[in-house]
Structure formats: structure tokens, C-alpha cells
Design a protein around this motif. Structure first.
Motif, PDB file in Angstrom:
ATOM      1  N   CYS A 133       0.831  -1.212   0.000  1.00  0.00           N
ATOM      2  CA  CYS A 133       0.000   0.000   0.000  1.00  0.00           C
ATOM      3  C   CYS A 133       0.862   1.258   0.000  1.00  0.00           C
ATOM      4  CB  CYS A 133      -0.935   0.012   1.209  1.00  0.00           C
ATOM      5  SG  CYS A 133      -2.219  -1.247   1.154  1.00  0.00           S
ATOM      6  N   TYR A 134       1.859   1.292   0.874  1.00  0.00           N
ATOM      7  CA  TYR A 134       2.728   2.465   0.953  1.00  0.00           C
ATOM      8  C   TYR A 134       3.556   2.629  -0.323  1.00  0.00           C
ATOM      9  CZ  TYR A 134       1.612   2.940   5.917  1.00  0.00           C
ATOM     10  OH  TYR A 134       0.964   3.119   7.111  1.00  0.00           O
ATOM     11  N   GLN A 135       3.984   1.514  -0.903  1.00  0.00           N
ATOM     12  CA  GLN A 135       4.740   1.620  -2.152  1.00  0.00           C
ATOM     13  C   GLN A 135       3.864   2.201  -3.260  1.00  0.00           C
ATOM     14  OE1 GLN A 135       6.187  -2.465  -2.281  1.00  0.00           O
ATOM     15  NE2 GLN A 135       8.261  -1.773  -1.781  1.00  0.00           N
ATOM     16  N   LYS A 136       2.620   1.762  -3.345  1.00  0.00           N
ATOM     17  CA  LYS A 136       1.704   2.312  -4.356  1.00  0.00           C
ATOM     18  C   LYS A 136       1.441   3.786  -4.078  1.00  0.00           C
ATOM     19  CE  LYS A 136      -0.997   2.298  -7.875  1.00  0.00           C
ATOM     20  NZ  LYS A 136      -0.443   2.218  -9.231  1.00  0.00           N
TER      21      LYS A 136
ATOM     22  N   ASN B 239       6.158  12.733  -0.855  1.00  0.00           N
ATOM     23  CA  ASN B 239       5.430  12.748   0.404  1.00  0.00           C
ATOM     24  C   ASN B 239       6.313  12.135   1.498  1.00  0.00           C
ATOM     25  OD1 ASN B 239       3.652  11.727   2.567  1.00  0.00           O
ATOM     26  ND2 ASN B 239       2.013  12.533   1.271  1.00  0.00           N
ATOM     27  N   ALA B 240       6.730  12.958   2.434  1.00  0.00           N
ATOM     28  CA  ALA B 240       7.627  12.505   3.502  1.00  0.00           C
ATOM     29  C   ALA B 240       6.968  11.467   4.417  1.00  0.00           C
ATOM     30  CB  ALA B 240       8.106  13.700   4.327  1.00  0.00           C
ATOM     31  N   ASP B 241       5.677  11.598   4.657  1.00  0.00           N
ATOM     32  CA  ASP B 241       4.996  10.645   5.539  1.00  0.00           C
ATOM     33  C   ASP B 241       5.017   9.240   4.951  1.00  0.00           C
ATOM     34  OD1 ASP B 241       4.378  12.615   7.412  1.00  0.00           O
ATOM     35  OD2 ASP B 241       2.437  13.046   6.498  1.00  0.00           O
TER      36      ASP B 241
ATOM     37  N   TYR C 230      14.076   6.435   5.285  1.00  0.00           N
ATOM     38  CA  TYR C 230      14.147   7.536   6.247  1.00  0.00           C
ATOM     39  C   TYR C 230      14.938   8.712   5.690  1.00  0.00           C
ATOM     40  CZ  TYR C 230      12.169   4.532   9.896  1.00  0.00           C
ATOM     41  OH  TYR C 230      11.348   3.729  10.642  1.00  0.00           O
ATOM     42  N   LYS C 231      15.999   8.434   4.956  1.00  0.00           N
ATOM     43  CA  LYS C 231      16.770   9.535   4.362  1.00  0.00           C
ATOM     44  C   LYS C 231      15.940  10.285   3.325  1.00  0.00           C
ATOM     45  CE  LYS C 231      21.493   8.014   5.236  1.00  0.00           C
ATOM     46  NZ  LYS C 231      22.772   7.574   4.650  1.00  0.00           N
ATOM     47  N   LYS C 232      15.142   9.560   2.561  1.00  0.00           N
ATOM     48  CA  LYS C 232      14.237  10.222   1.599  1.00  0.00           C
ATOM     49  C   LYS C 232      13.231  11.087   2.345  1.00  0.00           C
ATOM     50  CE  LYS C 232      14.470   6.718  -2.013  1.00  0.00           C
ATOM     51  NZ  LYS C 232      13.749   5.606  -2.666  1.00  0.00           N
TER      52      LYS C 232
ATOM     53  N   ASN D 213      11.022  16.419  11.292  1.00  0.00           N
ATOM     54  CA  ASN D 213      10.356  15.341  12.023  1.00  0.00           C
ATOM     55  C   ASN D 213      11.368  14.600  12.896  1.00  0.00           C
ATOM     56  OD1 ASN D 213       9.104  12.958  12.884  1.00  0.00           O
ATOM     57  ND2 ASN D 213       7.876  12.782  11.037  1.00  0.00           N
ATOM     58  N   SER D 214      11.311  14.833  14.191  1.00  0.00           N
ATOM     59  CA  SER D 214      12.273  14.218  15.106  1.00  0.00           C
ATOM     60  C   SER D 214      12.172  12.694  15.100  1.00  0.00           C
ATOM     61  CB  SER D 214      12.107  14.772  16.519  1.00  0.00           C
ATOM     62  OG  SER D 214      10.773  14.652  16.946  1.00  0.00           O
ATOM     63  N   TRP D 215      10.972  12.165  14.902  1.00  0.00           N
ATOM     64  CA  TRP D 215      10.817  10.709  14.861  1.00  0.00           C
ATOM     65  C   TRP D 215      11.581  10.103  13.689  1.00  0.00           C
ATOM     66  CZ3 TRP D 215       9.820   7.375  18.333  1.00  0.00           C
ATOM     67  CH2 TRP D 215       8.982   7.674  19.413  1.00  0.00           C
ATOM     68  N   THR D 216      11.588  10.773  12.548  1.00  0.00           N
ATOM     69  CA  THR D 216      12.300  10.228  11.392  1.00  0.00           C
ATOM     70  C   THR D 216      13.794  10.165  11.682  1.00  0.00           C
ATOM     71  OG1 THR D 216      10.592  11.128   9.930  1.00  0.00           O
ATOM     72  CG2 THR D 216      12.640  10.418   8.901  1.00  0.00           C
ATOM     73  N   TYR D 217      14.341  11.220  12.286  1.00  0.00           N
ATOM     74  CA  TYR D 217      15.764  11.212  12.651  1.00  0.00           C
ATOM     75  C   TYR D 217      16.049  10.104  13.658  1.00  0.00           C
ATOM     76  CZ  TYR D 217      16.628  15.609  10.231  1.00  0.00           C
ATOM     77  OH  TYR D 217      16.774  16.574   9.269  1.00  0.00           O
ATOM     78  N   HIS D 218      15.188   9.989  14.650  1.00  0.00           N
ATOM     79  CA  HIS D 218      15.367   8.942  15.661  1.00  0.00           C
ATOM     80  C   HIS D 218      15.341   7.555  15.020  1.00  0.00           C
ATOM     81  CE1 HIS D 218      14.946   6.589  19.323  1.00  0.00           C
ATOM     82  NE2 HIS D 218      13.976   5.942  18.689  1.00  0.00           N
TER      83      HIS D 218
END
Length: 159
Positions: free
Chosen positions: A76-79, A87-89, A111-113, A121-126
Motif C-alpha cells: 500500500c505504501y509503495q503504491k 510525500n515525507a509521511d 528515512y533519508k528520503k 520530524n524528530s521521529w524520522t531522525y530517531h
């Protein structure tokens, strides 16, 4: 005859759009009620009517995670990512799926993308730091944990 055909076609499109919106409303209500199975069915029906709507794929991915269907969530996320590549999310959630599956290099890439698209977004860095720890890239992991804390100094998960 052509005018009647166009009128019928417009009516069918309008009916499909109404059905699509109804499936979406039902999915949202099912999510609020934590009826994940019904939510998945409703999003799948909405996708049949409008497969180009990235949000339906994204939301279905979130529901699949709730149902512990990680492979389906990944699809789903890949599509959604194909339909909405900036879209960063979506990239963040792909990182979470890859992390759950232990595909650490793929998680790092996702995560780098996400960070390239949204750098606050602190969660992405974490999560990127955690994925790097799994790859034993200690220095890089520490840098991303530090960045998570710098974005949100009370971000206890990175301390």
C-alpha cells in the motif's frame, strides 16, 4: 445519440464519485471505531473506484499495520509512493515497515528520503538513528539521534 451517451457517461462518473466518497466516509468511521477489517474493506472499495488517489492507498497501509499485515501495508505504501513520490509521511512509513521486517538498509534509504522531503520530524531522525545502530554505523546513528534531540529537546527516545 452522442449527447445521450455523454449524459449517461457523466451520470456514471458522478455515481462512481458518490460511491467512492461513501466508501471513504465508511472507512473513516470504521477507523474511529477501531474496526480495522471493515476499514480495510472500505478503502479497498474506494481504491477500485479511484486507484489514482494516493490517500486511499496510504490509509489502507495504516489499517494493514493495525491488522498486523506488514506485507500488505508495504504494498500500500509503495503504491502511495508511486502516486505521490514527494510525500515525507509515505517515506517515513516505508521506513517503519522495513524496520519491522529487519530490512535495515531499505529502512535507512526510506528515512533519508523522508528527511530530504521534510527535515523537521524528530521521529524520522530517531528511527534513522536506530536503523543505523542495527547496521553498526555508530557514528552516523549518534548524529541522527543528536539531530532528533536538537529538533525536540525533550525527545527522550533519543537520549
Amino acid at each position: 445519440v452522442a449527447e445521450v451517451s455523454q449524459a449517461n457517461q457523466a451520470k456514471e462518473i458522478s455515481q462512481d464519485r458518490e460511491q467512492e466518497q461513501e466508501h471513504c466516509r465508511q472507512a473513516i468511521a470504521a477507523v474511529k471505531a477501531k474496526n480495522w477489517q471493515l476499514a480495510a474493506q472500505c478503502y479497498q472499495e474506494a481504491i477500485k473506484l479511484n486507484p489514482q488517489q494516493f490517500r486511499y492507498h496510504y490509509n489502507l497501509g495504516e489499517v494493514q499495520v493495525k491488522l498486523d499485515r506488514w506485507k500488505e501495508a508495504l504494498e500500500c505504501y509503495q503504491k502511495a509512493g508511486e502516486l505521490e513520490p514527494n510525500n515525507a509521511d509515505i517515506q517515513h512509513n516505508l521506513g517503519e515497515i522495513f524496520s519491522h521486517e529487519g530490512a535495515w538498509k531499505n529502512a535507512v534509504d526510506a528515512y533519508k528520503k523522508a528527511i530530504a522531503l521534510e527535515s523537521k520530524n524528530s521521529w524520522t531522525y530517531h528511527n534513522l538513528g536506530y536503523a543505523l545502530l542495527q547496521l553498526q554505523q555508530w557514528q552516523s546513528a549518534a548524529e541522527y539521534f543528536t539531530q532528533a534531540i536538537s529538533l525536540k529537546d525533550d525527545f527522550v527516545w533519543s537520549h
